[in-house]
Write a protein that holds these residues in place. Structure first.
Motif, PDB file in Angstrom:
ATOM      1  N   GLY A 473     -54.423 -26.966 -76.596  1.00  0.00           N
ATOM      2  CA  GLY A 473     -54.563 -25.545 -76.280  1.00  0.00           C
ATOM      3  C   GLY A 473     -56.002 -25.138 -76.049  1.00  0.00           C
ATOM      4  O   GLY A 473     -56.300 -24.320 -75.172  1.00  0.00           O
ATOM      5  N   SER A 498     -49.060 -23.917 -70.997  1.00  0.00           N
ATOM      6  CA  SER A 498     -47.974 -24.621 -71.693  1.00  0.00           C
ATOM      7  C   SER A 498     -48.331 -25.013 -73.118  1.00  0.00           C
ATOM      8  O   SER A 498     -47.448 -25.143 -73.971  1.00  0.00           O
ATOM      9  CB  SER A 498     -47.581 -25.874 -70.903  1.00  0.00           C
ATOM     10  OG  SER A 498     -48.709 -26.729 -70.752  1.00  0.00           O
ATOM     11  N   LEU A 500     -50.203 -23.258 -75.159  1.00  0.00           N
ATOM     12  CA  LEU A 500     -50.565 -22.079 -75.940  1.00  0.00           C
ATOM     13  C   LEU A 500     -49.343 -21.527 -76.660  1.00  0.00           C
ATOM     14  O   LEU A 500     -48.220 -21.573 -76.142  1.00  0.00           O
ATOM     15  CB  LEU A 500     -51.153 -20.999 -75.032  1.00  0.00           C
ATOM     16  CG  LEU A 500     -52.332 -21.407 -74.127  1.00  0.00           C
ATOM     17  CD1 LEU A 500     -52.794 -20.218 -73.307  1.00  0.00           C
ATOM     18  CD2 LEU A 500     -53.477 -21.962 -74.954  1.00  0.00           C
ATOM     19  N   ASP A 501     -49.580 -20.981 -77.848  1.00  0.00           N
ATOM     20  CA  ASP A 501     -48.484 -20.304 -78.536  1.00  0.00           C
ATOM     21  C   ASP A 501     -48.191 -18.983 -77.828  1.00  0.00           C
ATOM     22  O   ASP A 501     -48.997 -18.487 -77.038  1.00  0.00           O
ATOM     23  CB  ASP A 501     -48.845 -20.078 -80.003  1.00  0.00           C
ATOM     24  CG  ASP A 501     -50.095 -19.206 -80.157  1.00  0.00           C
ATOM     25  OD1 ASP A 501     -49.980 -17.978 -80.053  1.00  0.00           O
ATOM     26  OD2 ASP A 501     -51.201 -19.787 -80.330  1.00  0.00           O
ATOM     27  N   TYR A 502     -47.055 -18.385 -78.117  1.00  0.00           N
ATOM     28  CA  TYR A 502     -46.615 -17.192 -77.394  1.00  0.00           C
ATOM     29  C   TYR A 502     -47.602 -16.022 -77.552  1.00  0.00           C
ATOM     30  O   TYR A 502     -47.857 -15.280 -76.605  1.00  0.00           O
ATOM     31  CB  TYR A 502     -45.217 -16.774 -77.880  1.00  0.00           C
ATOM     32  CG  TYR A 502     -44.124 -17.666 -77.363  1.00  0.00           C
ATOM     33  CD1 TYR A 502     -43.594 -17.470 -76.091  1.00  0.00           C
ATOM     34  CD2 TYR A 502     -43.616 -18.712 -78.140  1.00  0.00           C
ATOM     35  CE1 TYR A 502     -42.583 -18.304 -75.604  1.00  0.00           C
ATOM     36  CE2 TYR A 502     -42.615 -19.537 -77.656  1.00  0.00           C
ATOM     37  CZ  TYR A 502     -42.100 -19.336 -76.396  1.00  0.00           C
ATOM     38  OH  TYR A 502     -41.115 -20.147 -75.907  1.00  0.00           O
ATOM     39  N   GLN A 503     -48.160 -15.880 -78.750  1.00  0.00           N
ATOM     40  CA  GLN A 503     -49.082 -14.765 -78.986  1.00  0.00           C
ATOM     41  C   GLN A 503     -50.359 -14.923 -78.177  1.00  0.00           C
ATOM     42  O   GLN A 503     -50.821 -13.980 -77.521  1.00  0.00           O
ATOM     43  CB  GLN A 503     -49.411 -14.684 -80.486  1.00  0.00           C
ATOM     44  CG  GLN A 503     -50.273 -13.464 -80.853  1.00  0.00           C
ATOM     45  CD  GLN A 503     -50.569 -13.402 -82.340  1.00  0.00           C
ATOM     46  OE1 GLN A 503     -50.200 -14.296 -83.091  1.00  0.00           O
ATOM     47  NE2 GLN A 503     -51.235 -12.349 -82.770  1.00  0.00           N
ATOM     48  N   THR A 504     -50.940 -16.143 -78.212  1.00  0.00           N
ATOM     49  CA  THR A 504     -52.161 -16.400 -77.438  1.00  0.00           C
ATOM     50  C   THR A 504     -51.877 -16.283 -75.945  1.00  0.00           C
ATOM     51  O   THR A 504     -52.685 -15.749 -75.185  1.00  0.00           O
ATOM     52  CB  THR A 504     -52.721 -17.799 -77.761  1.00  0.00           C
ATOM     53  OG1 THR A 504     -52.911 -17.916 -79.160  1.00  0.00           O
ATOM     54  CG2 THR A 504     -54.035 -18.046 -77.049  1.00  0.00           C
ATOM     55  N   ASP A 505     -50.722 -16.797 -75.521  1.00  0.00           N
ATOM     56  CA  ASP A 505     -50.309 -16.710 -74.119  1.00  0.00           C
ATOM     57  C   ASP A 505     -50.293 -15.245 -73.674  1.00  0.00           C
ATOM     58  O   ASP A 505     -50.800 -14.891 -72.598  1.00  0.00           O
ATOM     59  CB  ASP A 505     -48.926 -17.351 -73.971  1.00  0.00           C
ATOM     60  CG  ASP A 505     -48.445 -17.408 -72.526  1.00  0.00           C
ATOM     61  OD1 ASP A 505     -49.167 -16.949 -71.634  1.00  0.00           O
ATOM     62  OD2 ASP A 505     -47.330 -17.921 -72.297  1.00  0.00           O
ATOM     63  N   ARG A 527     -42.123 -21.545 -68.686  1.00  0.00           N
ATOM     64  CA  ARG A 527     -41.598 -20.515 -69.576  1.00  0.00           C
ATOM     65  C   ARG A 527     -41.371 -19.207 -68.833  1.00  0.00           C
ATOM     66  O   ARG A 527     -42.259 -18.730 -68.120  1.00  0.00           O
ATOM     67  CB  ARG A 527     -42.569 -20.280 -70.741  1.00  0.00           C
ATOM     68  CG  ARG A 527     -42.633 -21.432 -71.699  1.00  0.00           C
ATOM     69  CD  ARG A 527     -43.334 -21.062 -72.981  1.00  0.00           C
ATOM     70  NE  ARG A 527     -44.770 -20.943 -72.817  1.00  0.00           N
ATOM     71  CZ  ARG A 527     -45.634 -21.048 -73.825  1.00  0.00           C
ATOM     72  NH1 ARG A 527     -45.207 -21.255 -75.052  1.00  0.00           N
ATOM     73  NH2 ARG A 527     -46.910 -20.931 -73.617  1.00  0.00           N
ATOM     74  N   THR A 530     -43.860 -16.405 -69.565  1.00  0.00           N
ATOM     75  CA  THR A 530     -45.158 -16.442 -68.873  1.00  0.00           C
ATOM     76  C   THR A 530     -45.092 -15.741 -67.518  1.00  0.00           C
ATOM     77  O   THR A 530     -46.083 -15.172 -67.058  1.00  0.00           O
ATOM     78  CB  THR A 530     -45.604 -17.912 -68.678  1.00  0.00           C
ATOM     79  OG1 THR A 530     -45.683 -18.542 -69.950  1.00  0.00           O
ATOM     80  CG2 THR A 530     -46.966 -17.995 -68.006  1.00  0.00           C
ATOM     81  N   GLU A 572     -34.548 -20.758 -77.807  1.00  0.00           N
ATOM     82  CA  GLU A 572     -35.283 -19.971 -78.789  1.00  0.00           C
ATOM     83  C   GLU A 572     -34.392 -19.601 -79.967  1.00  0.00           C
ATOM     84  O   GLU A 572     -34.794 -19.620 -81.130  1.00  0.00           O
ATOM     85  CB  GLU A 572     -35.841 -18.706 -78.131  1.00  0.00           C
ATOM     86  CG  GLU A 572     -36.983 -18.996 -77.167  1.00  0.00           C
ATOM     87  CD  GLU A 572     -37.389 -17.763 -76.355  1.00  0.00           C
ATOM     88  OE1 GLU A 572     -36.907 -16.671 -76.718  1.00  0.00           O
ATOM     89  OE2 GLU A 572     -38.146 -17.904 -75.400  1.00  0.00           O
TER      90      GLU A 572
END
Length: 575
Positions: A473, A498, A500-505, A527, A530, A572
């Motif tokens: 990441g 790809s 990155l975690d969802y929050q950082t994304d 995703r 994204t 998920e």
């Protein structure tokens, strides 16, 4: 090997000096047996001590001059060969840098590394040897034969028996050596490939407990290389003893028949001694030539491999005259674009048509192998389309120089690639003139500033090769920051979120919108989260566009997109 001669043109002056000094040195060497004959036939026979001392002093002077000149020859020969090697490596590297991805795939990176290092070294060594031997040996051979005949023409007939045997041995060994040298270079490629794979994939090797398997693979290739090398070594090792045997038998014949001629009063002792020296020079020059002829086949194999690279013209070329455009907006237009990889049976992309506009994000989504990354790689001309055209601000990208085109693009590849050096140096790869403030701003946008500042030296912290001291990441965020430093008209993100975690994304995409509000953005992603906020989503399936629209529109009407959304939602929930 002859093709390599043209690359020696910058060293013509030094080559002339090598030949000239070699000629003068050989003249001194050829004069020594004559002086020795005079000492025996005049000085010793007449017991003339002053003559012996005077002639001996002249011999010493000639020997010192010959040694000095040969040292000078070695110096200039080394300058030429090392300069040739440097120039050849540079020429290869620059030429390879212009290759498209298809040429890289044709040769393979391991083979290109071997050719740029090992093959250049082989040719360089032969260039050095040819200057020292191939100029010295013929001159010594011609001079020795001429002076031997002048001493005693009848005794010179002994060489008629030795020369054909030498020629047969040289031809036989050369014919055996050429295929072995060719195999040896291919096995060097194989060794380089396995070594590179083992080192770069060390984490995977250990994770799957395949250390012993990799050892076995490498050992098999190593032993195969060793066995071929031993065959070549044995073949080469037989040459010198055979040459010495022929040389010694020739000397025996010369002494035998020379003694008979002295006994008959047709020859003096000094002349026989001089003749033996000239015979040694002739045979030594033949040995040097035979060694050169044995080494040349290996150099021919390496030279052929170098020429294969140098004569491979890049498939993607700049136009002779560049079409001028304003390039102020960055509108990308695909017009019925079809593309297939070389040798493929069917196209990877078929009849793609869409437009990506500045100020909006165009997302590309689809199943694995649908051609998403390939589509993105067509824009900076890593590959050229088979049919159709790609326009930027109305100008066909084939009418632009590659440098002009790529200056307008900030590309973030699927696999984040960083270089050894500081973080700041990696950021300036996108813009050499970038200030520290611009670098920090780009790092903040890419959500990388926090972990960078935690390092002891901040942006001046050292990165290891390929950024191996960073997480996946972190490498992705630095790659994104590098493209932001460039401030291009067009951003291409090839599945760059790809790792990155969802929050950082989410934070990163929100920051990107503010920073790149006037740019054209194309995002390839797996995703849905994204791409769901993109103004335009292109759905690819098996290389064809099966849907274009917003997230809400596609959820309602597009079965392929619905399937992708459903699969990720169920994943998920399951998680």
């Amino acid at each position: 090997m002859i093709e390599m001669v043209k690359y020696l043109k910058p060293y013509r002056g030094k080559l002339v000096l090598v030949v000239f000094f070699s000629l003068v040195a050989i003249l001194f060497e050829l004069y020594l047996p004559t002086l020795m004959a005079e000492i025996v036939d005049i000085g010793i026979v007449q017991q003339d001590i002053p003559f012996i001392l005077q002639t001996g002093g002249l011999m010493l002077l000639c020997a010192l001059m010959a040694i000095s000149l040969m040292v000078t020859v070695s110096y200039f020969a080394s300058k030429v060969s090392l300069g040739f090697g440097r120039d050849m490596r540079k020429r290869l590297f620059v030429h390879i840098e212009h290759f498209s991805l298809e040429e890289y795939e044709k040769f393979g990176s391991a083979s290109l590394i071997t050719r740029t290092t090992n093959d250049v070294k082989v040719v360089q060594d032969v260039v050095n040897m040819m200057q020292r031997l191939m100029t010295r040996a013929p001159l010594m051979l011609i001079g020795g034969v001429f002076l031997a005949i002048s001493r005693d023409a009848s005794l010179s007939l002994v060489f008629l028996g030795a020369l054909p045997i030498l020629a047969i041995v040289i031809v036989f060994i050369a014919r055996k050596a050429i295929p072995l040298f060719s195999a040896l270079q291919k096995k060097t490629d194989r060794l380089t490939l396995l070594l590179r794979e083992g080192l770069t994939g060390v984490r995977v090797v250990r994770a799957f407990n395949q250390v012993e398997f990799e050892k076995t693979r490498f050992n098999e290739a190593n032993e195969d290389f060793r066995d071929t090398g031993i065959k070549v070594g044995k073949l080469m090792a037989t040459l010198f003893p055979i040459m010495l045997i022929i040389m010694n038998f020739t000397n025996i014949a010369i002494i035998w028949f020379g003694a008979m001629r002295i006994d008959q009063g047709d020859m003096q002792v000094g002349n026989l001694l001089a003749f033996i020296q000239y015979a040694a020079m002739i045979l030594m020059s033949l040995i040097m030539l035979s060694m050169a002829f044995i080494m040349i086949p290996r150099a021919q194999v390496s030279a052929k491999r170098l020429n294969e690279v140098l004569l491979t013209a890049p498939m993607i070329k700049d136009p002779e005259s560049e079409e001028q455009g304003t390039f102020q907006e960055g509108v990308i237009e695909f017009q019925n674009v079809t593309f297939r990889y070389e040798g493929a049976e069917k196209p990877v992309l078929r009849a793609l048509s869409f437009t990506a506009k500045p100020g909006e994000t165009t997302a590309i989504i689809g199943s694995t192998g649908s051609g998403k990354s390939t589509l993105l790689q067509l824009i900076p001309r890593f590959y050229d389309v088979e049919s159709g055209s790609i326009l930027i601000d109305g100008v066909n990208i084939k009418q632009l120089k590659q440098s002009t085109l790529r200056k307008k693009i900030g590309y973030v590849p699927q696999k984040a690639t960083l270089f050894s050096g500081t973080i700041a140096e990696n950021m300036r790869y996108g813009n050499e003139q970038a200030s520290e403030e611009e670098i920090l701003t780009s790092l903040e946008t890419a959500q990388a500033l926090e972990f960078v500042l935690k390092r002891d030296s901040g942006i001046h912290s050292q990165l290891e090769q390929a950024g191996s001291n960073l997480s996946g990441g972190q490498k992705q965020r630095l790659s994104i920051a590098r493209s932001l430093v460039r401030k291009p008209l067009i951003y291409l993100f090839d599945d760059s979120f790809s790792a990155l975690d969802y929050q950082t994304d989410r934070k990163l995409r929100d920051a990107l919108k503010k920073e790149t509000s006037q740019a054209t953005i194309l995002v390839v992603a797996q995703r849905v989260s994204t791409v769901k906020d993109a103004e335009k989503i292109i759905v690819l399936n098996d290389g064809e566009i099966v849907g274009i629209g917003t997230h809400d529109e596609l959820v309602e009407s597009n079965p392929v997109y619905q399937e992708i959304v459903a699969s990720q939602q169920s994943g998920e929930v399951g998680a």
